[in-house]
Design a protein around this motif. Structure first.
Motif, PDB file in Angstrom:
ATOM      1  N   MET A  71      -7.579  13.676   0.136  1.00  0.00           N
ATOM      2  CA  MET A  71      -7.962  12.429  -0.590  1.00  0.00           C
ATOM      3  C   MET A  71      -8.168  11.233   0.348  1.00  0.00           C
ATOM      4  O   MET A  71      -9.288  10.712   0.179  1.00  0.00           O
ATOM      5  N   VAL A  74      -3.161  17.642  -0.412  1.00  0.00           N
ATOM      6  CA  VAL A  74      -4.089  16.995  -1.228  1.00  0.00           C
ATOM      7  C   VAL A  74      -4.187  15.637  -0.943  1.00  0.00           C
ATOM      8  O   VAL A  74      -5.431  14.843  -1.016  1.00  0.00           O
ATOM      9  N   ASN A  75      -3.163  15.013  -0.663  1.00  0.00           N
ATOM     10  CA  ASN A  75      -3.225  13.561  -0.346  1.00  0.00           C
ATOM     11  C   ASN A  75      -4.077  13.422   0.925  1.00  0.00           C
ATOM     12  O   ASN A  75      -4.762  12.267   1.390  1.00  0.00           O
ATOM     13  N   ASN A 107       2.091   8.080  -1.381  1.00  0.00           N
ATOM     14  CA  ASN A 107       2.277   9.471  -2.047  1.00  0.00           C
ATOM     15  C   ASN A 107       2.365  10.347  -0.863  1.00  0.00           C
ATOM     16  O   ASN A 107       3.166  11.345  -0.747  1.00  0.00           O
ATOM     17  N   ALA A 117      -1.875   3.972  -3.290  1.00  0.00           N
ATOM     18  CA  ALA A 117      -1.273   5.080  -3.879  1.00  0.00           C
ATOM     19  C   ALA A 117      -1.346   6.116  -3.140  1.00  0.00           C
ATOM     20  O   ALA A 117      -0.368   7.152  -2.835  1.00  0.00           O
ATOM     21  N   VAL A 118      -2.576   6.788  -2.340  1.00  0.00           N
ATOM     22  CA  VAL A 118      -2.672   7.923  -1.355  1.00  0.00           C
ATOM     23  C   VAL A 118      -1.624   7.936  -0.503  1.00  0.00           C
ATOM     24  O   VAL A 118      -0.903   8.784   0.024  1.00  0.00           O
ATOM     25  N   ILE A 175     -10.210   6.644  -6.467  1.00  0.00           N
ATOM     26  CA  ILE A 175      -9.146   6.870  -5.720  1.00  0.00           C
ATOM     27  C   ILE A 175      -8.537   5.708  -5.117  1.00  0.00           C
ATOM     28  O   ILE A 175      -9.328   4.744  -4.632  1.00  0.00           O
ATOM     29  N   ASP A 176      -7.194   5.388  -5.133  1.00  0.00           N
ATOM     30  CA  ASP A 176      -6.411   4.208  -4.869  1.00  0.00           C
ATOM     31  C   ASP A 176      -5.937   4.446  -3.506  1.00  0.00           C
ATOM     32  O   ASP A 176      -5.077   5.254  -3.454  1.00  0.00           O
ATOM     33  N   GLY A 218      -3.037   9.733  -7.386  1.00  0.00           N
ATOM     34  CA  GLY A 218      -3.749   8.892  -6.581  1.00  0.00           C
ATOM     35  C   GLY A 218      -4.759   7.880  -6.978  1.00  0.00           C
ATOM     36  O   GLY A 218      -5.493   7.562  -6.227  1.00  0.00           O
ATOM     37  N   LEU A 219      -4.612   8.062  -8.323  1.00  0.00           N
ATOM     38  CA  LEU A 219      -5.961   7.303  -8.865  1.00  0.00           C
ATOM     39  C   LEU A 219      -5.536   5.895  -9.274  1.00  0.00           C
ATOM     40  O   LEU A 219      -4.495   5.304  -9.386  1.00  0.00           O
ATOM     41  N   LYS A 220      -6.826   4.960  -9.270  1.00  0.00           N
ATOM     42  CA  LYS A 220      -6.491   3.529  -9.875  1.00  0.00           C
ATOM     43  C   LYS A 220      -6.545   3.547 -11.345  1.00  0.00           C
ATOM     44  O   LYS A 220      -7.390   4.521 -12.096  1.00  0.00           O
TER      45      LYS A 220
END
Lengths: 86, 187
Positions: B178, B174-175, B147, B143-144, B139-140, A45-47
């Motif tokens: 986040m 976890v997501n 996901n 993407a989170v 943290i994007d 989940g990172l950039k």
């Protein structure tokens, strides 16, 4: 179940002492497997550029070598776990 | 032991001490008030600046080693709690969540940790070990979110009680954590 011999101790006996209460224990995972999976999810989940740097932690490789007569043979990179038995 | 007990009461020997009767008789003549007060403190009264010592380690990186900080807020699996100087010793498993490190007179420094353990010792030293910790800025949110949706569908299609279902559930939790850390509300 309470007594167990040193050799041939069943894997279940150490876990069956108390009833597993976490969902991952009930599925048969260990804490290390659980927390490794959670770390993997965090990295996903990172950039960029932090993501590529973190993904480096996930890569692993194995070498295997055969021993005979007390001597270690040549190390061979293992590409698939099925072939690790050489 | 409670401070303020009458000094006329005979001194109580500490648990586990085996002293001969003559010693007990001698102890009765010694002043008792100061010893009761000293037994109330959890550790020797040393002059301290009110800061705690933090060791924060990942397997691949040492983030803080013997750092003096004023407070750490730890995402324990049984609940979040804060640690300051002279905190009672405590060991906690961490849940995926935000770890906040407060330095003297500065904004809190936040990390999202995947799990791990926090051990607080008697001398105001806290050891925190995590397999992965990231800055919130890294943290994007897209993407989170994606996901999270993928994990939800993987969970519903997996066999109940299987490892695949457990892994999908880990991904969901976890997501979600986040997302909460960066202000997303995922359901």
């Amino acid at each position: 179940r309470a007594s167990s011999t040193v050799q041939g101790r069943e894997r279940q006996s150490s876990v069956a002492m108390t009833t597993p209460t976490t969902f991952w224990r009930l599925a048969g995972m260990s804490y290390v497997q659980f927390v490794t999976r959670a770390s993997s999810t965090v990295r996903a989940g990172l950039k960029e550029p932090a993501k590529s740097k973190a993904m480096a932690q996930e890569s692993f490789s194995y070498n295997a070598s055969k021993w005979s007569a007390g001597e270690q043979g040549d190390k061979v990179a293992v590409t698939a776990l099925g072939k690790a038995g050489l | 032991a409670v401070a303020g007990l009458s000094p006329l009461l005979p001194p109580v020997p500490p648990l586990g001490s085996h002293q001969p009767p003559t010693m007990l008789a001698l102890r009765r003549t010694l002043p008792t008030v100061s010893r009761r007060v000293s037994r109330c403190m959890s550790s020797a009264a040393e002059a301290s600046d009110g800061s705690m010592t933090l060791n924060f380690n990942l397997p691949h990186e040492t983030i803080y080693s013997e750092a003096k900080v004023s407070q750490v807020i730890v995402p324990g699996a049984a609940g979040e709690y804060g640690i300051t100087a002279d905190h009672v010793p405590i060991v906690a498993q961490l849940k995926p969540g935000v770890l906040q490190i407060m330095h003297e007179g500065a904004e809190a420094e936040k990390y999202f940790v995947a799990g791990g353990f926090s051990l607080t010792h008697e001398n105001s030293v806290t050891d925190i070990s995590c397999p992965e910790a990231v800055k919130l800025d890294d943290i994007d949110s897209a993407a989170v979110t994606s996901n999270y949706e993928a994990a939800k569908s993987a969970f519903s299609s997996a066999e109940a009680g299987s490892v695949a279902a457990a892994e999908a559930q880990i991904d969901i939790e976890v997501n979600r954590a986040m997302g909460a850390a960066i202000g997303l509300s995922l359901n």
